[in-house]
Design an enzyme around this catalytic site. Structure first.
Site, PDB file in Angstrom:
ATOM      1  N   SER A   1      -1.464 -14.522  11.240  1.00 47.47           N
ATOM      2  CA  SER A   1      -0.867 -14.294   9.876  1.00 47.47           C
ATOM      3  C   SER A   1      -0.016 -15.403   9.453  1.00 47.47           C
ATOM      4  CB  SER A   1      -0.300 -12.929   9.797  1.00 47.47           C
ATOM      5  OG  SER A   1       0.449 -12.753   8.581  1.00 47.47           O
TER       6      SER A   1
ATOM      7  N   PHE B   1       0.008  10.324 -10.368  1.00 47.57           N
ATOM      8  CA  PHE B   1       0.189   8.873 -10.587  1.00 47.57           C
ATOM      9  C   PHE B   1      -0.662   8.560 -11.739  1.00 47.57           C
ATOM     10  CE2 PHE B   1       0.444   4.611  -8.861  1.00 47.57           C
ATOM     11  CZ  PHE B   1       1.601   4.823  -8.260  1.00 47.57           C
TER      12      PHE B   1
ATOM     13  N   GLN C   1      -5.050  -7.548 -13.215  1.00 47.73           N
ATOM     14  CA  GLN C   1      -4.204  -6.158 -13.697  1.00 47.73           C
ATOM     15  C   GLN C   1      -2.559  -6.788 -14.189  1.00 47.73           C
ATOM     16  OE1 GLN C   1      -3.070  -2.710 -11.550  1.00 47.73           O
ATOM     17  NE2 GLN C   1      -4.459  -1.810 -13.188  1.00 47.73           N
TER      18      GLN C   1
ATOM     19  N   HIS D   1       0.997  -5.487 -15.324  1.00 42.63           N
ATOM     20  CA  HIS D   1       1.988  -4.258 -15.282  1.00 42.63           C
ATOM     21  C   HIS D   1       3.077  -4.524 -16.375  1.00 42.63           C
ATOM     22  CE1 HIS D   1       4.632  -1.218 -14.030  1.00 42.63           C
ATOM     23  NE2 HIS D   1       3.776  -0.780 -13.154  1.00 42.63           N
TER      24      HIS D   1
ATOM     25  N   LEU E   1       9.006  -5.682  -9.991  1.00 39.47           N
ATOM     26  CA  LEU E   1       8.380  -4.662 -10.523  1.00 39.47           C
ATOM     27  C   LEU E   1       9.647  -3.494 -11.036  1.00 39.47           C
ATOM     28  CD1 LEU E   1       5.836  -3.455 -11.511  1.00 39.47           C
ATOM     29  CD2 LEU E   1       5.965  -2.091  -9.146  1.00 39.47           C
TER      30      LEU E   1
ATOM     31  N   GLU F   1       7.259   2.527 -13.278  1.00 40.73           N
ATOM     32  CA  GLU F   1       6.753   3.363 -14.311  1.00 40.73           C
ATOM     33  C   GLU F   1       7.579   4.508 -14.279  1.00 40.73           C
ATOM     34  OE1 GLU F   1       2.973   2.157 -13.766  1.00 40.73           O
ATOM     35  OE2 GLU F   1       2.420   3.472 -11.944  1.00 40.73           O
TER      36      GLU F   1
ATOM     37  N   ARG G   1      -1.257   1.823 -18.919  1.00 45.73           N
ATOM     38  CA  ARG G   1      -0.616   0.372 -18.686  1.00 45.73           C
ATOM     39  C   ARG G   1      -0.965  -0.883 -19.324  1.00 45.73           C
ATOM     40  NH1 ARG G   1      -0.942  -0.576 -12.036  1.00 45.73           N
ATOM     41  NH2 ARG G   1       0.770   1.105 -11.647  1.00 45.73           N
TER      42      ARG G   1
ATOM     43  N   HIS H   1      -0.091  -8.385 -11.600  1.00 49.22           N
ATOM     44  CA  HIS H   1       0.239  -7.277 -10.665  1.00 49.22           C
ATOM     45  C   HIS H   1      -0.906  -7.353  -9.568  1.00 49.22           C
ATOM     46  CE1 HIS H   1       2.394  -3.879  -9.032  1.00 49.22           C
ATOM     47  NE2 HIS H   1       1.267  -2.905  -9.097  1.00 49.22           N
TER      48      HIS H   1
ATOM     49  N   ARG I   1      -7.965  -1.516 -11.600  1.00 54.88           N
ATOM     50  CA  ARG I   1      -7.727  -0.694 -10.533  1.00 54.88           C
ATOM     51  C   ARG I   1      -6.812   0.502 -11.030  1.00 54.88           C
ATOM     52  NH1 ARG I   1      -2.580  -0.845  -7.030  1.00 54.88           N
ATOM     53  NH2 ARG I   1      -1.829  -1.636  -8.648  1.00 54.88           N
TER      54      ARG I   1
ATOM     55  N   GLY J   1      -3.524   2.641  -9.974  1.00 54.91           N
ATOM     56  CA  GLY J   1      -2.416   2.571  -9.065  1.00 54.91           C
ATOM     57  C   GLY J   1      -2.575   4.021  -8.026  1.00 54.91           C
TER      58      GLY J   1
HETATM   59  C1  LIG Z   1       5.238  -4.517  -6.468  1.00 54.30           C
HETATM   60  C2  LIG Z   1       3.691  -3.933  -5.803  1.00 54.30           C
HETATM   61  C3  LIG Z   1       3.552  -2.560  -5.941  1.00 54.30           C
HETATM   62  C4  LIG Z   1       2.559  -1.968  -5.581  1.00 54.30           C
HETATM   63  N1  LIG Z   1       2.225  -0.495  -5.672  1.00 54.30           N
HETATM   64  C5  LIG Z   1       1.081  -0.154  -5.210  1.00 54.30           C
HETATM   65  C6  LIG Z   1       1.156   1.249  -5.070  1.00 54.30           C
HETATM   66  O1  LIG Z   1       1.964   2.387  -5.327  1.00 54.30           O
HETATM   67  N2  LIG Z   1       0.044   1.964  -4.646  1.00 54.30           N
HETATM   68  C7  LIG Z   1      -1.083   1.012  -4.376  1.00 54.30           C
HETATM   69  O2  LIG Z   1      -1.889   1.631  -4.083  1.00 54.30           O
HETATM   70  N3  LIG Z   1      -1.136  -0.301  -4.459  1.00 54.30           N
HETATM   71  C8  LIG Z   1       0.099  -1.014  -4.909  1.00 54.30           C
HETATM   72  N4  LIG Z   1       0.151  -2.325  -4.976  1.00 54.30           N
HETATM   73  C9  LIG Z   1      -0.871  -2.879  -4.404  1.00 54.30           C
HETATM   74  C10 LIG Z   1      -1.059  -3.016  -3.004  1.00 54.30           C
HETATM   75  O3  LIG Z   1       0.262  -3.040  -2.484  1.00 54.30           O
HETATM   76  C11 LIG Z   1      -1.854  -4.267  -2.612  1.00 54.30           C
HETATM   77  O4  LIG Z   1      -2.891  -4.341  -3.094  1.00 54.30           O
HETATM   78  C12 LIG Z   1      -2.106  -4.426  -1.113  1.00 54.30           C
HETATM   79  O5  LIG Z   1      -0.794  -4.060  -0.336  1.00 54.30           O
HETATM   80  C13 LIG Z   1      -2.712  -5.460  -0.563  1.00 54.30           C
HETATM   81  O6  LIG Z   1      -2.740  -5.517   0.927  1.00 54.30           O
HETATM   82  P1  LIG Z   1      -3.490  -6.530   1.724  1.00 54.30           P
HETATM   83  O7  LIG Z   1      -3.339  -5.991   3.177  1.00 54.30           O
HETATM   84  O8  LIG Z   1      -4.851  -6.643   1.255  1.00 54.30           O
HETATM   85  O9  LIG Z   1      -2.623  -7.920   1.677  1.00 54.30           O
HETATM   86  P2  LIG Z   1      -1.130  -8.411   1.702  1.00 54.30           P
HETATM   87  O10 LIG Z   1      -0.500  -7.404   2.196  1.00 54.30           O
HETATM   88  O11 LIG Z   1      -0.868  -9.190   0.672  1.00 54.30           O
HETATM   89  O12 LIG Z   1      -1.251  -9.239   3.244  1.00 54.30           O
HETATM   90  C14 LIG Z   1      -2.013 -10.484   3.262  1.00 54.30           C
HETATM   91  C15 LIG Z   1      -1.875 -11.223   4.584  1.00 54.30           C
HETATM   92  O13 LIG Z   1      -2.522 -12.367   4.661  1.00 54.30           O
HETATM   93  C16 LIG Z   1      -1.843 -12.984   5.402  1.00 54.30           C
HETATM   94  N5  LIG Z   1      -2.372 -14.470   4.763  1.00 54.30           N
HETATM   95  C17 LIG Z   1      -2.732 -14.905   3.631  1.00 54.30           C
HETATM   96  N6  LIG Z   1      -2.972 -16.184   3.574  1.00 54.30           N
HETATM   97  C18 LIG Z   1      -3.127 -16.517   4.865  1.00 54.30           C
HETATM   98  C19 LIG Z   1      -3.327 -17.733   5.510  1.00 54.30           C
HETATM   99  N7  LIG Z   1      -4.083 -18.780   4.976  1.00 54.30           N
HETATM  100  N8  LIG Z   1      -3.426 -18.126   6.818  1.00 54.30           N
HETATM  101  C20 LIG Z   1      -2.929 -16.791   7.627  1.00 54.30           C
HETATM  102  N9  LIG Z   1      -2.580 -15.588   6.986  1.00 54.30           N
HETATM  103  C21 LIG Z   1      -2.840 -15.360   5.685  1.00 54.30           C
HETATM  104  C22 LIG Z   1      -0.350 -13.022   4.936  1.00 54.30           C
HETATM  105  O14 LIG Z   1       0.318 -13.531   5.615  1.00 54.30           O
HETATM  106  C23 LIG Z   1      -0.660 -11.469   4.885  1.00 54.30           C
HETATM  107  O15 LIG Z   1      -0.128 -10.914   6.194  1.00 54.30           O
HETATM  108  C24 LIG Z   1       1.301  -3.022  -5.299  1.00 54.30           C
HETATM  109  C25 LIG Z   1       1.486  -4.188  -5.295  1.00 54.30           C
HETATM  110  C26 LIG Z   1       2.553  -4.773  -5.856  1.00 54.30           C
HETATM  111  C27 LIG Z   1       2.815  -6.403  -5.830  1.00 54.30           C
END
Ligand SMILES: Cc1cc2nc3c(=O)[nH]c(=O)nc-3n(C[C@H](O)[C@H](O)[C@H](O)COP(=O)(O)OP(=O)(O)OC[C@H]3O[C@@H](n4cnc5c(N)ncnc54)[C@H](O)[C@@H]3O)c2cc1C
Ligand code: SF4
Ligand code: F3S
Ligand code: FES
Lengths: 600, 125, 238, 129
Positions: free
Chosen positions: A37, A117, A231, A233, A243, A246, A288, A356, A391, A393
């Site tokens: 990562s 939600f 999406q 927000h 953020l 809501e 939204r 978002h 999507r 929430g």
């Molecule tokens: C403010 C906010 C609030 C949210 N609230 C909600 C909620 O209440 N409920 C809900 O269901 N969803 C919510 N979401 C959406 C949800 O949180 C995300 O979609 C989800 O966490 C994404 O997880 P992920 O594991 O796919 O990616 P991430 O958690 O973004 O992880 C990506 C990983 O990939 C690694 N990476 C990226 N590129 C590289 C590279 N080139 N080389 C090595 N490593 C790399 C990064 O280091 C990181 O470890 C929210 C999003 C935001 C922004």
């Protein structure tokens, strides 16, 4: 160049990557798993999610209802077999997380509490105080420490995928602390690199959310699917995009334009509800996307205020008492105080819509497998077909878990069967990459990574924003092509090896530009309005199922516009219907905490 | 990872804590009375005259004297030894098992001395 | 917009033998955070400036730096609160890799050492029950964002890098206090050692700087009580 | 990760002996730790007093004379202040180490104990008891 060997590589230490790594370790303990990562896992952007994770929990609820909410919320662009699988697995996964120690909020009797939600007809969102993503991420990270098979490479940046013929057999990575390239050979690779919100100017995403994994899969011939759906927000802070949940509107916050007028009734969301008496689905509690769209119209009409050069409207909480605010929205009070220096009890908070969530991503089947053997994708970087055009929430956190497990198990299964790859070819490929990288260094006269990135995010904001027009998109596409040209000329001026952030940002920008062009091209091709994709051109303002009940798929063409094809949506049980108002992405009732529920 | 060796610190810490409580609860009054007001002649009573004091310490089968010595001398001594020992570490001044022995050893020796003197007084007749 | 004077500690391992301070003038208003200012410098003045950041909303724990000698999250510290030169240095007590980036390896090793995961022999599929009261016992200690500020505040960690430190011990307490956990016996040996809870002299600054108000000092010293109990029990065991 | 030739050269600064002078918080910590120094002086006085008691009335008289010297009184004044400062810090720490009741309650309870003891000792030694 250092060469490491492992069986499975997981790229990304967010919720999806960690869940996949644990699943792989449990499915095949004899296999070596390398989790790499670019930031320490607990810095991943999953950490920022506040609201919660959805799973059918109450006895009065049903998988069919969750299915219906998800499909209709996604404006019928979700693949229904995927949604069916998802809603069935969701509960089990949240329980699994409970067994690993996640501090889910509880009811008095010790059962898990669920809240309402946006877009969910009933209470089915599990939450851990107002830090759900944080707790999910830390629980997964800490649990991952239990498995000796999982070896972490923290702060390693994936530069490229390694291929032997059609097959993906590893990853080329840059160790950020030494600047050295490392060739990591494996039998299967899982991409879990998160979304691409940072290609837009205003976004709620962390600095690392730059679409790297999407771009790499894309460059290697895997389709990016449904990229036009980004999406927005409606309530991010100006400038930072941080953020403002809501829940505020659930508590009775109202939206005002610069004249102090509540404007939402002008956009079909009325009649105006009395102050302090919010009504589900009306006015500020409308969906939204509708709220974000109303902002756009106010901006066009010149009725937005200005906050340090950002167009804003105002989220007014002043009619709620300070005590009430402190009790129900402490985090919001803290954020408003810190980031715009405003006391919500005395002043309205300036806000504006911000990008978002990336609905689209690397096309995979229901097993998280991409079109390249050995390559899997999961989480926000992937498009498994769950979210459709919009999507809901709290579906995405659950997605990380449900499909993270699938990806881990599938990749483990594949890795235990597949024969070792020819490593000579890999060395050639790695040497080429090293030489390519060495050529990136030089001096610039005028351009800089920061400038190019700025131009890209503004172009995206203008062309691929809340509302899109053919003309605006075409212009945006031209700008992006121009930016790609400039990118080719651009050099990395800092030649140092240890934590070279300019190099990192340069590489991320390259990935971002490819993803941006994909978003713009897909948006151009979809000449209808659906979910998060809204066109203003005449004849395109409504949903057109006859023409567009299908996924856009983009294939990479170097230095050129991508190739586009359409893929039919899989519809198993719920034929397209009007995206009914009640199933809409109404997102304001999540402040109704811990309504008593019973576990099935 | 192999488990680290169990530290014997709980013993010293327990003594330190008990001494800390005594320092905070018993010492302010004692210092005020014996270290300030009495020398200044502001406590014009006979309680602190030789004979009365002796019988006071001997009262309750001598437990009064022992309790006084324990709470105002011995435990605070261990409290002080603990802080000095760790202070040597903080100031990078030869913190080692030798200084540890010295600190707690001195506290123990002085405590013994205090108890010996107290017993002497109690049993004197 | 006001001009602020930043003194940023620079260290380039490929050229420098030791760190030096460099002055930058940065424009800022009442919303400009230290992180914003550093990013301004990186984008407009010197691309080589090294720093870590991501969420910019005080939850990812990446952006810890010393601001005028006190450990702070860059994204939650604002220029408006300073009136003369602002000195920004990498987190104290850690080895500096480059500029404001420190080596966190030790910190992570300490976290892992205390087995920070539920340990029990539960194999059912049903949920554990846990009442809000049981949850409240450990909830506060589960909010650590692993920012490391408390390690920079703790002179005992500065004097002895082997000291497990406030965040790790807090994490051990978080699991020990969880009603679903039976792993205390497995965690105690780490806490019982001289580098465990006993490495702390209750300086207490760790709790002052903790951006999430966990009160790690309390956790560490509660761990001492646990370790003392464990000591007594061990005397009665063969 | 060990790469053959690495550009890494982490800079580890060493804590100097005077680290605690750098920040008010640390100075107060050192002051807290240093409260045991005047305490030791007072305990020394007591030990001397005990010794004098064992030697008879005359010696006891000379102990009182010793205690009446200006510098001794001054040091004991210091010890008194130190004991109060120690009490303040110690009482504040206690509820955090053993959270048995609300912190304010525990803190005021402890002060009350100190106060009662002091009153008791004064009353006793003043002959009012
Ligand atoms: C403010 C906010 C609030 C949210 N609230 C909600 C909620 O209440 N409920 C809900 O269901 N969803 C919510 N979401 C959406 C949800 O949180 C995300 O979609 C989800 O966490 C994404 O997880 P992920 O594991 O796919 O990616 P991430 O958690 O973004 O992880 C990506 C990983 O990939 C690694 N990476 C990226 N590129 C590289 C590279 N080139 N080389 C090595 N490593 C790399 C990064 O280091 C990181 O470890 C929210 C999003 C935001 C922004
Ligand atoms: S205890 Fe507080 S200061 Fe220490 S790492 Fe955790 S959040 Fe940061
Ligand atoms: S600062 Fe250090 S010494 Fe203890 S109370 Fe905190 S861990
Ligand atoms: S940038 Fe995430 S905590 Fe500051």
């Amino acid at each position: 160049m250092q060469i490491l060997q492992t069986d499975i590589i997981v790229v990304g230490g967010g919720g999806a990557g960690l869940r996949a790594a644990i699943a792989a370790a449990e499915a095949a303990p004899q296999l070596g798993i390398t989790l790499l990562s670019k930031v320490y896992p607990m810095r991943s952007h999953t950490v920022a999610a506040e609201g919660g994770a959805a799973a059918v929990t109450l006895r009065s609820d049903s998988a069919a209802a969750h299915f219906h909410d998800t499909v209709s919320g996604g404006d019928w662009l979700a693949d229904q077999p995927v949604v069916e699988f998802f809603v069935k697995q969701a509960y089990r996964e949240l329980v699994q997380l409970e067994h690993w120690g996640c501090p889910w909020s509880r009811q008095q009797d010790g059962n898990v509490a669920v809240r309402r939600f946006g877009g969910m007809k009933t209470e089915r969102t599990w939450f851990a105080a107002d830090k759900t993503g944080f707790h999910i991420l830390h629980t997964l990270f800490q649990t991952s420490l239990k498995y000796p098979a999982i070896k972490r490479l923290d702060e390693y940046f994936m530069l490229d995928l390694l291929r032997a013929g059609d097959q993906v057999v590893g990853v080329l990575a840059l160790a950020l602390n030494s600047g050295e390239l490392v060739q990591i050979q494996a039998k299967s690779v899982i991409l879990a690199t998160g979304g691409a919100g940072r290609v837009f100017h205003y976004n709620t995403n962390g600095g690392i959310v730059t679409g790297d994994g999407m771009a790499l899969a894309y460059r290697h011939g895997v389709a990016l699917r449904d990229m036009e759906f980004m999406q927005y927000h409606p309530t991010g802070l100006p400038g930072s995009g941080i953020l403002i949940t809501e829940a505020c509107r659930g508590e009775g916050a109202v939206l005002l334009n610069k004249h102090g007028k509540r404007y939402l009734q002008d956009y079909g969301l009325g009649p105006e509800t009395p102050l302090g008496q919010p009504q589900n689905k009306q006015m500020e509690l409308g969906p939204r996307d509708k709220l974000s769209q109303a902002f756009w119209h106010e901006q066009q009409a010149g009725r937005c205020g200005d906050y340090n050069g950002h167009a804003v409207v105002y989220l007014d909480l002043r009619h709620l008492s300070r005590a009430h605010l402190q009790q129900r929205l402490p985090f919001i009070c803290e954020l408003a105080k810190a980031y715009v220096d405003i006391d919500p009890a005395q002043e309205a908070i300036p806000i504006r819509p911000a990008v978002h969530y990336t609905m689209g991503g690397i096309a995979t089947d229901i097993n998280c497998q991409t079109s390249l053997p050995g390559l899997y994708a999961v989480g926000e970087c992937a498009s498994v077909g769950l979210h459709g055009a919009n999507r809901l929430g709290s579906n995405s956190l659950t997605e990380l878990l449900v499909f993270g497990r699938v990806a881990g198990e599938q990749a483990a299964h594949y890795a235990s069967q597949c024969p070792p790859a020819d490593s000579k070819a890999l060395s050639v490929q790695s040497e080429m990459s090293q030489r390519w990288l060495n050529r990136r260094f030089g001096t610039n006269t005028t351009d800089s990574v920061a400038q190019l990135r700025h131009d890209m995010t503004l172009a995206m904001e203008q062309g691929c924003g809340i509302y899109r027009t053919g003309e605006g998109l075409a212009q945006c596409q031209q700008q992006l092509l121009g930016l790609q040209q400039r990118y080719q000329q651009l050099k990395v001026t800092d030649r140092s090896k240890v934590f070279n952030s300019e190099l990192l940002q340069y590489l991320e920008l390259g990935f971002g530009l490819d993803v941006a062009l994909a978003i713009c091209s897909a948006a151009m091709a979809r000449t209808e309005s659906r979910g998060a994709h809204q066109r203003l051109d005449s004849g395109m303002t409504a949903r057109n199922d006859a023409g567009f009940l299908c996924h856009s798929q983009l294939y990479y063409k170097a230095h050129n516009l991508p190739h586009l094809s359409w893929q039919a949506v899989q519809i198993s049980s719920l034929p397209p219907a009007q995206r009914s108002y009640s199933a809409d992405n109404v997102s304001a009732t999540n402040s109704v905490d811990s309504t008593p529920g019973t576990q099935p | 990872m192999s488990s680290p060796k169990r530290s014997d610190e709980p013993v010293w810490w327990a003594l330190f804590s008990a001494g800390g409580v005594c320092f905070a609860v018993f010492l302010p009054g004692s210092i005020l009375a014996l270290g300030i007001l009495w020398p200044l002649g502001l406590l014009n009573s006979s309680v602190l005259q030789y004979a009365q004091l002796l019988s006071l310490l001997q009262s309750g089968y001598g437990l009064t004297g022992l309790a006084f010595t324990g709470a105002v001398i011995c435990l605070p001594l261990f409290h002080a030894a603990h802080r000095i020992h760790h202070g040597l570490h903080d100031l990078k001044c030869g913190y080692s098992s030798a200084t540890k022995l010295l600190c707690y050893g001195l506290a123990a020796a002085l405590s013994m001395l205090a108890l010996y003197l107290t017993l002497h007084l109690i049993l004197a007749d | 917009m006001t001009d602020y004077q930043l003194l940023i500690q620079r260290y380039d391992p490929e050229h420098d033998n030791e760190p030096r301070l460099q002055r930058f003038t940065v424009p800022g208003d009442h919303t400009t955070s230290v992180l914003d200012a550093l990013l301004y410098v990186q984008q407009k003045r010197d691309v080589t400036l090294g720093l870590r950041w991501s969420c910019r909303m005080a939850i990812c724990g990446s952006c810890g730096v010393m601001v005028n000698g006190i450990p702070k999250l860059g994204c939650k510290t604002f220029l408006r609160d300073y009136h003369s030169d602002i000195t920004i240095e990498p987190l104290a007590h850690f080895a500096v890799e480059k500029d404001l980036i420190v080596d966190m390896t030790q910190f992570l090793a300490h976290l892992s050492a205390i087995k920070p995961y539920l340990i029990n022999d539960y194999s059912g599929t049903a949920l554990h029950k846990q009442t809000p009261t049981q949850l409240a016992k450990y909830q506060q200690f589960s909010n650590c964002i692993n920012c490391g500020l408390c390690y920079s505040a703790c002179p005992q960690f500065g004097l002895n890098p082997e000291f497990l430190g406030p965040a790790a011990i807090t994490l051990a307490q978080r699991y020990n206090l969880d009603s679903r956990d039976n792993g205390k016996a497995a965690r105690m040996p780490q806490l019982n050692g001289k580098n465990g809870a006993w490495g702390c002299t209750f300086v207490g600054f760790c709790s002052d700087v903790c951006p999430k108000q966990l009160d790690p000092a309390a956790a560490v010293n509660q761990a001492k009580v646990e370790s003392a109990k464990d000591f007594i029990i061990s005397m009665f065991k063969p | 990760m060990n790469t053959p030739v690495s550009a890494r050269k982490p800079y580890q600064s060493k804590l100097s002996r005077s680290w605690w002078l750098k920040h008010n918080y640390y100075r107060l910590y050192m002051l807290r730790e240093a409260t045991v120094l005047p305490l030791l002086f007072f305990i020394g006085c007591l030990l001397y007093g005990l010794y004098c008691l064992t030697q008879g009335a005359a010696h006891w008289q000379s102990f009182q004379t010793f205690m009446q010297q200006g510098w001794v009184i001054a040091l004991n004044l210091l010890a008194f202040a130190a004991s109060l400062f120690h009490a303040k810090t110690f009482f504040a720490l206690f509820p955090r180490v053993m959270p048995l009741a609300p912190a304010w309650l525990m803190i005021s309870g402890q002060w009350l104990a100190t106060l009662l003891v002091a009153a008791g000792v004064l009353l006793l030694c003043g002959g009012w008891l």
